[in-house]
Enzyme design. Structure first.
Site, PDB file in Angstrom:
ATOM      1  N   ASN A   4      44.742 -33.509  20.036  1.00 26.11           N
ATOM      2  CA  ASN A   4      44.358 -33.216  20.906  1.00 26.11           C
ATOM      3  C   ASN A   4      44.410 -32.608  21.905  1.00 26.11           C
ATOM      4  O   ASN A   4      42.563 -31.919  21.477  1.00 26.11           O
ATOM      5  CB  ASN A   4      45.337 -31.236  20.048  1.00 26.11           C
ATOM      6  CG  ASN A   4      45.691 -30.481  20.733  1.00 26.11           C
ATOM      7  OD1 ASN A   4      45.727 -30.661  22.471  1.00 26.11           O
ATOM      8  ND2 ASN A   4      45.961 -29.477  20.951  1.00 26.11           N
ATOM      9  N   LYS A   6      43.643 -31.101  24.659  1.00 23.97           N
ATOM     10  CA  LYS A   6      43.818 -29.972  25.737  1.00 23.97           C
ATOM     11  C   LYS A   6      43.876 -29.875  26.916  1.00 23.97           C
ATOM     12  O   LYS A   6      44.027 -31.232  26.845  1.00 23.97           O
ATOM     13  CB  LYS A   6      42.522 -29.029  25.275  1.00 23.97           C
ATOM     14  CG  LYS A   6      42.238 -28.589  23.235  1.00 23.97           C
ATOM     15  CD  LYS A   6      41.529 -27.848  22.980  1.00 23.97           C
ATOM     16  CE  LYS A   6      42.437 -27.495  21.395  1.00 23.97           C
ATOM     17  NZ  LYS A   6      41.615 -26.467  20.767  1.00 23.97           N
ATOM     18  N   HIS A  89      51.254 -24.296  19.811  1.00 22.44           N
ATOM     19  CA  HIS A  89      50.130 -24.439  19.541  1.00 22.44           C
ATOM     20  C   HIS A  89      48.905 -23.032  19.478  1.00 22.44           C
ATOM     21  O   HIS A  89      49.660 -22.287  20.424  1.00 22.44           O
ATOM     22  CB  HIS A  89      48.715 -24.996  20.858  1.00 22.44           C
ATOM     23  CG  HIS A  89      47.436 -25.698  20.190  1.00 22.44           C
ATOM     24  ND1 HIS A  89      47.150 -24.599  20.318  1.00 22.44           N
ATOM     25  CD2 HIS A  89      47.425 -26.169  19.241  1.00 22.44           C
ATOM     26  CE1 HIS A  89      46.059 -25.276  19.705  1.00 22.44           C
ATOM     27  NE2 HIS A  89      46.084 -25.694  19.713  1.00 22.44           N
ATOM     28  N   GLU A  91      46.686 -21.843  21.411  1.00 24.84           N
ATOM     29  CA  GLU A  91      46.007 -21.503  22.489  1.00 24.84           C
ATOM     30  C   GLU A  91      47.264 -21.147  23.256  1.00 24.84           C
ATOM     31  O   GLU A  91      47.141 -20.053  24.658  1.00 24.84           O
ATOM     32  CB  GLU A  91      45.481 -22.717  23.228  1.00 24.84           C
ATOM     33  CG  GLU A  91      43.718 -22.922  22.812  1.00 24.84           C
ATOM     34  CD  GLU A  91      43.018 -24.021  22.714  1.00 24.84           C
ATOM     35  OE1 GLU A  91      43.918 -24.981  22.835  1.00 24.84           O
ATOM     36  OE2 GLU A  91      42.594 -24.300  21.462  1.00 24.84           O
ATOM     37  N   GLU A 161      46.711 -24.307  10.986  1.00 19.55           N
ATOM     38  CA  GLU A 161      46.331 -24.670  12.289  1.00 19.55           C
ATOM     39  C   GLU A 161      45.542 -22.603  12.279  1.00 19.55           C
ATOM     40  O   GLU A 161      45.682 -22.282  13.090  1.00 19.55           O
ATOM     41  CB  GLU A 161      45.631 -24.275  13.720  1.00 19.55           C
ATOM     42  CG  GLU A 161      45.976 -26.476  13.921  1.00 19.55           C
ATOM     43  CD  GLU A 161      45.947 -26.655  15.163  1.00 19.55           C
ATOM     44  OE1 GLU A 161      45.517 -27.830  15.667  1.00 19.55           O
ATOM     45  OE2 GLU A 161      46.314 -26.307  16.290  1.00 19.55           O
ATOM     46  N   GLY A 167      37.734 -25.367  16.947  1.00 14.17           N
ATOM     47  CA  GLY A 167      37.159 -25.129  18.011  1.00 14.17           C
ATOM     48  C   GLY A 167      35.499 -24.136  17.507  1.00 14.17           C
ATOM     49  O   GLY A 167      34.792 -24.267  18.598  1.00 14.17           O
ATOM     50  N   SER A 207      38.343 -27.873  13.313  1.00 14.35           N
ATOM     51  CA  SER A 207      37.234 -28.468  13.151  1.00 14.35           C
ATOM     52  C   SER A 207      37.283 -29.516  12.181  1.00 14.35           C
ATOM     53  O   SER A 207      35.887 -29.063  11.263  1.00 14.35           O
ATOM     54  CB  SER A 207      36.557 -27.365  12.490  1.00 14.35           C
ATOM     55  OG  SER A 207      36.291 -25.955  13.578  1.00 14.35           O
TER      56      SER A 207
END
Ligand code: PGA
Length: 250
Positions: A4, A6, A89, A91, A161, A167, A207
């Protein structure tokens, strides 16, 4: 194993990545997907031709077309060469306010357009610390997959996730990941039946690095990973894919 990217990489950088990644040779018997920003989808798709590696989209809207400025539809993503699409996701949920009900519409669009979704779920740190992890995962699964029959789940992938691991450099421990994956599998079994539960890959994301893929993949319910930061360098993502293949003997 899915990358991914991003909102990283220009089209030229995406092309260079694909060329380098392909040179790194066979990745074992692993299904690999690379999800670039939408504007680089065509460059990645054409660069991957003949490799067996899938190009994927990071998001898509459920309507096929219309006055939805800035959006691309599941149908358009598929027509542009996406072989999968990330849906929900964290985000998208957190920054863009996507709710479970919207994600259910998007997943239904994936079924309609025959584009396999990677459906993301996961708890925040606050939710984990207050003992609400399972409650949150259950809600996200129930609402996201509401009304979707087991016979429509072919091609579905779930990505667990934990938001606190994305991150941050602080991955879930292999035990935490396995515990959550086993719970997701149990919920799928209860809701969609044993065959759908066994046939739906569950990826871990948060991560993931070449250094931790081996221990994470030891969990019997971990079927792969969704990799952000460490998928931006071809060598690093290749090392992760190879590490997963080795850990699972494929
Ligand atoms: P990360 O991101 O690997 O950079 O933690 C994972 C993701 O957001 O899918």
């Amino acid at each position: 194993m899915a990358a991914n990217w991003k909102m990283y990489k220009s089209i030229a950088e995406a092309r260079a990545f694909v060329a380098e990644f392909r040179k790194l040779g066979p990745m074992g018997g692993v299904t690999v997907a690379i999800c670039p920003p939408a504007i680089a989808l065509e460059a990645v798709r054409s660069g991957l031709e003949g490799s067996g590696i899938i190009a994927g989209a990071q998001n898509a809207y459920f309507e096929n077309e219309g006055a939805f400025t800035g959006e691309i539809s599941v149908k358009q993503a598929r027509e542009a060469g996406a072989g999968c699409v990330i849906i929900g996701h964290s985000e998208r949920r957190r920054i863009f306010g996507e709710k479970d009900e919207l994600l259910n519409l998007k997943l239904n669009a994936c079924i309609r357009e025959k584009l396999p979704p990677i459906f993301c779920i996961g708890e925040t740190l606050e939710e984990r610390e207050s003992g609400k992890t399972e409650e949150v995962l259950l809600r996200q699964l129930c609402k996201g997959l509401d009304g979707i029959g087991a016979d429509s789940m072919g091609g579905f992938v779930i990505a667990y996730e934990p938001v606190w691991a994305i991150g941050t450099g602080k991955n879930a421990t292999p035990e935490q990941a396995q515990e959550a994956h086993a719970f997701v599998r149990k919920v799928l079994e209860k809701q969609k039946g044993a065959a759908a539960a066994a046939g739906t890959p569950i990826l871990y994301g948060g991560s993931v690095k070449p250094e931790n893929i081996d221990s994470l993949m030891k969990g019997p319910d971990l079927d792969g990973a969704l990799v952000g930061g460490a998928s931006l360098k071809a060598e690093s993502f290749a090392a992760i894919v190879r590490g997963a293949a080795k850990a699972r003997g494929v």
